[in-house]
Design a protein around this motif. Structure first.
Motif, PDB file in Angstrom:
ATOM      1  N   LEU A 144       7.430  -1.213   1.073  1.00 56.32           N
ATOM      2  CA  LEU A 144       6.816  -1.922  -0.054  1.00 56.32           C
ATOM      3  C   LEU A 144       5.700  -1.079  -0.652  1.00 56.32           C
ATOM      4  CD1 LEU A 144       5.952  -5.554  -0.501  1.00 56.32           C
ATOM      5  CD2 LEU A 144       3.998  -4.015  -0.397  1.00 56.32           C
ATOM      6  N   ASP A 145       5.685  -1.003  -1.967  1.00 56.39           N
ATOM      7  CA  ASP A 145       4.596  -0.293  -2.655  1.00 56.39           C
ATOM      8  C   ASP A 145       4.353  -0.981  -3.995  1.00 56.39           C
ATOM      9  OD1 ASP A 145       3.454   2.869  -2.129  1.00 56.39           O
ATOM     10  OD2 ASP A 145       3.043   1.926  -4.080  1.00 56.39           O
ATOM     11  N   LEU A 146       3.098  -0.948  -4.419  1.00 55.98           N
ATOM     12  CA  LEU A 146       2.761  -1.566  -5.711  1.00 55.98           C
ATOM     13  C   LEU A 146       3.123  -0.643  -6.870  1.00 55.98           C
ATOM     14  CD1 LEU A 146       1.427  -3.996  -7.056  1.00 55.98           C
ATOM     15  CD2 LEU A 146      -0.795  -3.020  -6.564  1.00 55.98           C
ATOM     16  N   ASN A 147       3.321   0.620  -6.540  1.00 52.60           N
ATOM     17  CA  ASN A 147       3.521   1.604  -7.606  1.00 52.60           C
ATOM     18  C   ASN A 147       4.976   2.064  -7.667  1.00 52.60           C
ATOM     19  OD1 ASN A 147       3.579   4.532  -8.583  1.00 52.60           O
ATOM     20  ND2 ASN A 147       1.584   3.790  -9.238  1.00 52.60           N
ATOM     21  N   LYS A 148       5.596   1.848  -8.819  1.00 51.92           N
ATOM     22  CA  LYS A 148       7.037   2.133  -8.884  1.00 51.92           C
ATOM     23  C   LYS A 148       7.327   3.631  -8.832  1.00 51.92           C
ATOM     24  CE  LYS A 148       7.986   1.454 -13.889  1.00 51.92           C
ATOM     25  NZ  LYS A 148       6.648   1.744 -14.368  1.00 51.92           N
ATOM     26  N   ILE A 190       8.846  -3.659  -4.690  1.00 48.36           N
ATOM     27  CA  ILE A 190       7.589  -3.461  -5.425  1.00 48.36           C
ATOM     28  C   ILE A 190       6.751  -4.684  -5.094  1.00 48.36           C
ATOM     29  CG2 ILE A 190       6.530  -3.455  -7.735  1.00 48.36           C
ATOM     30  CD1 ILE A 190       7.975  -0.944  -7.569  1.00 48.36           C
ATOM     31  N   GLY A 191       5.543  -4.487  -4.624  1.00 44.97           N
ATOM     32  CA  GLY A 191       4.733  -5.660  -4.301  1.00 44.97           C
ATOM     33  C   GLY A 191       3.331  -5.261  -3.902  1.00 44.97           C
ATOM     34  N   ASN A 192       2.465  -6.276  -3.861  1.00 46.96           N
ATOM     35  CA  ASN A 192       1.060  -6.059  -3.546  1.00 46.96           C
ATOM     36  C   ASN A 192       0.769  -6.479  -2.101  1.00 46.96           C
ATOM     37  OD1 ASN A 192      -1.767  -6.016  -3.448  1.00 46.96           O
ATOM     38  ND2 ASN A 192      -1.929  -6.606  -5.605  1.00 46.96           N
TER      39      ASN A 192
HETATM   40  C1  LIG Z   1      -2.113   7.525  -0.254  1.00 43.41           C
HETATM   41  S1  LIG Z   1      -0.599   6.749  -0.539  1.00 43.41           S
HETATM   42  C2  LIG Z   1       0.079   6.667   1.086  1.00 43.41           C
HETATM   43  C3  LIG Z   1       1.577   6.785   1.115  1.00 43.41           C
HETATM   44  C4  LIG Z   1       2.199   6.842   2.506  1.00 43.41           C
HETATM   45  N1  LIG Z   1       1.985   5.613   3.219  1.00 43.41           N
HETATM   46  C5  LIG Z   1       1.659   8.001   3.302  1.00 43.41           C
HETATM   47  O1  LIG Z   1       1.033   7.780   4.339  1.00 43.41           O
HETATM   48  O2  LIG Z   1       1.860   9.156   2.879  1.00 43.41           O
HETATM   49  C6  LIG Z   1      -1.080   5.089  -0.838  1.00 43.41           C
HETATM   50  C7  LIG Z   1       0.032   4.229  -1.360  1.00 43.41           C
HETATM   51  O3  LIG Z   1      -0.410   2.864  -1.345  1.00 43.41           O
HETATM   52  C8  LIG Z   1       0.043   2.237  -2.531  1.00 43.41           C
HETATM   53  N2  LIG Z   1      -0.813   1.085  -2.825  1.00 43.41           N
HETATM   54  C9  LIG Z   1      -2.082   1.079  -3.285  1.00 43.41           C
HETATM   55  N3  LIG Z   1      -2.534  -0.174  -3.408  1.00 43.41           N
HETATM   56  C10 LIG Z   1      -1.522  -0.988  -2.987  1.00 43.41           C
HETATM   57  C11 LIG Z   1      -1.388  -2.392  -2.851  1.00 43.41           C
HETATM   58  N4  LIG Z   1      -2.380  -3.216  -3.194  1.00 43.41           N
HETATM   59  N5  LIG Z   1      -0.221  -2.892  -2.378  1.00 43.41           N
HETATM   60  C12 LIG Z   1       0.800  -2.063  -2.046  1.00 43.41           C
HETATM   61  N6  LIG Z   1       0.722  -0.712  -2.162  1.00 43.41           N
HETATM   62  C13 LIG Z   1      -0.424  -0.184  -2.615  1.00 43.41           C
HETATM   63  C14 LIG Z   1      -0.035   3.324  -3.583  1.00 43.41           C
HETATM   64  O4  LIG Z   1       0.738   3.017  -4.705  1.00 43.41           O
HETATM   65  C15 LIG Z   1       0.428   4.540  -2.799  1.00 43.41           C
HETATM   66  O5  LIG Z   1       1.820   4.713  -2.876  1.00 43.41           O
END
Ligand SMILES: C[S@@+](CC[C@H](N)C(=O)[O-])C[C@H]1O[C@@H](n2cnc3c(N)ncnc32)[C@H](O)[C@@H]1O
Length: 243
Positions: free
Chosen positions: A89-93, A113-115
């Motif tokens: 799950l990620d907020l960013n597509k 996709i979700g928060n």
């Molecule tokens: C620094 S990256 C880490 C990615 C991966 N987990 C890693 O360890 O390489 C942070 C990720 O968290 C996502 N993110 C930030 N705020 C979020 C939220 N409120 N809910 C879900 N994902 C979120 C961002 O879009 C990004 O893809």
């Protein structure tokens, strides 16, 4: 009175913070992996390997990886060669797309996709909840911990990998120079976005220490909460169980 949130050192409202953080990830998505290798000199791979070992995955585990980004944790989980059901799950597509693309040959992975603050999953569903280098970016991070608790089964394990507070003052002062000077420079040269990496540096400075996060986990109901420092506490793994 409305609450202020930190977008790095800038005070913004809740909606603005979520939007600004998402702008950062949309901008860095294509160069995210190379930047991670460069910034950590490849160390993030070792941290993630250790993180997945500590998760202690079992056959048939249902695992939720929140803020899955380009899929590093999922790839590390798959190396364990166990049959698991992975939910990413990620907020960013754009970031989720990077992950999906890298994992396209893999089965048993579902993408959402979700928060993290409001998960669209039922109560008591997952065996493991993982969040790697994401919690720092979540506007209402305490809400995300409560949501993790809700969706985990009784006996389920919460695992967070995040930047933290170095224990030695010498390492702390050297690291401070690295974060404030070298990170934004690398961001400008490689990712063509100095501000995104300035945000990264500031968000690390402002993130709760090991002790504060431990208290947060206990307050949200987790038990047997443990912290494992890596690299003198530059990075820490936090675990806890829902009983
Ligand atoms: C620094 S990256 C880490 C990615 C991966 N987990 C890693 O360890 O390489 C942070 C990720 O968290 C996502 N993110 C930030 N705020 C979020 C939220 N409120 N809910 C879900 N994902 C979120 C961002 O879009 C990004 O893809």
């Amino acid at each position: 009175m409305k609450k202020d949130y930190n977008f790095g050192y800038t005070k913004v409202n809740s909606k603005q913070k979520t939007k600004l953080v998402q702008n950062v990830f949309s901008s860095v998505a294509p160069s995210y992996d190379i930047m991670n290798d460069l910034m950590s000199l490849g160390m993030h791979r070792l941290w993630k390997k250790r993180f997945v070992e500590i998760m202690d995955i079992k056959e048939n585990d249902i695992i939720l990886d929140v803020g899955s980004g380009s899929g590093d944790i999922a790839r590390e989980i798959l190396k364990e060669n166990l049959l698991t059901n992975l939910y990413l799950l990620d907020l960013n597509k754009e970031m989720l797309f990077e992950g999906k693309n890298r994992l396209k040959k893999e089965k048993n992975i579902k993408y959402f996709i979700g928060n993290a603050e409001k998960l669209n999953f039922k109560n008591n569903f997952f065996d493991k909840y993982t969040i790697s280098f994401c919690l720092r970016n979540v506007t209402e991070y305490l809400l995300s911990i409560k949501e993790a608790y809700r969706v985990l089964k009784p006996g389920g394990k919460y695992c967070c990998l995040e930047f933290s507070t170095p224990k030695s003052s010498l390492i702390s002062s050297t690291y401070k120079i690295y974060k404030s000077k070298i990170l934004p420079f690398l961001g400008e040269v490689i990712a063509k976005d100095k501000n995104a990496y300035k945000y990264l540096s500031e968000s690390i400075d402002l993130f709760p220490s090991q002790e504060e996060l431990r208290k947060n986990l206990l307050d949200c109901g987790f038990t047997n909460v443990e912290t494992i420092n890596l690299f003198n506490g530059i990075v820490a793994i936090h675990t806890g169980y829902k009983l």
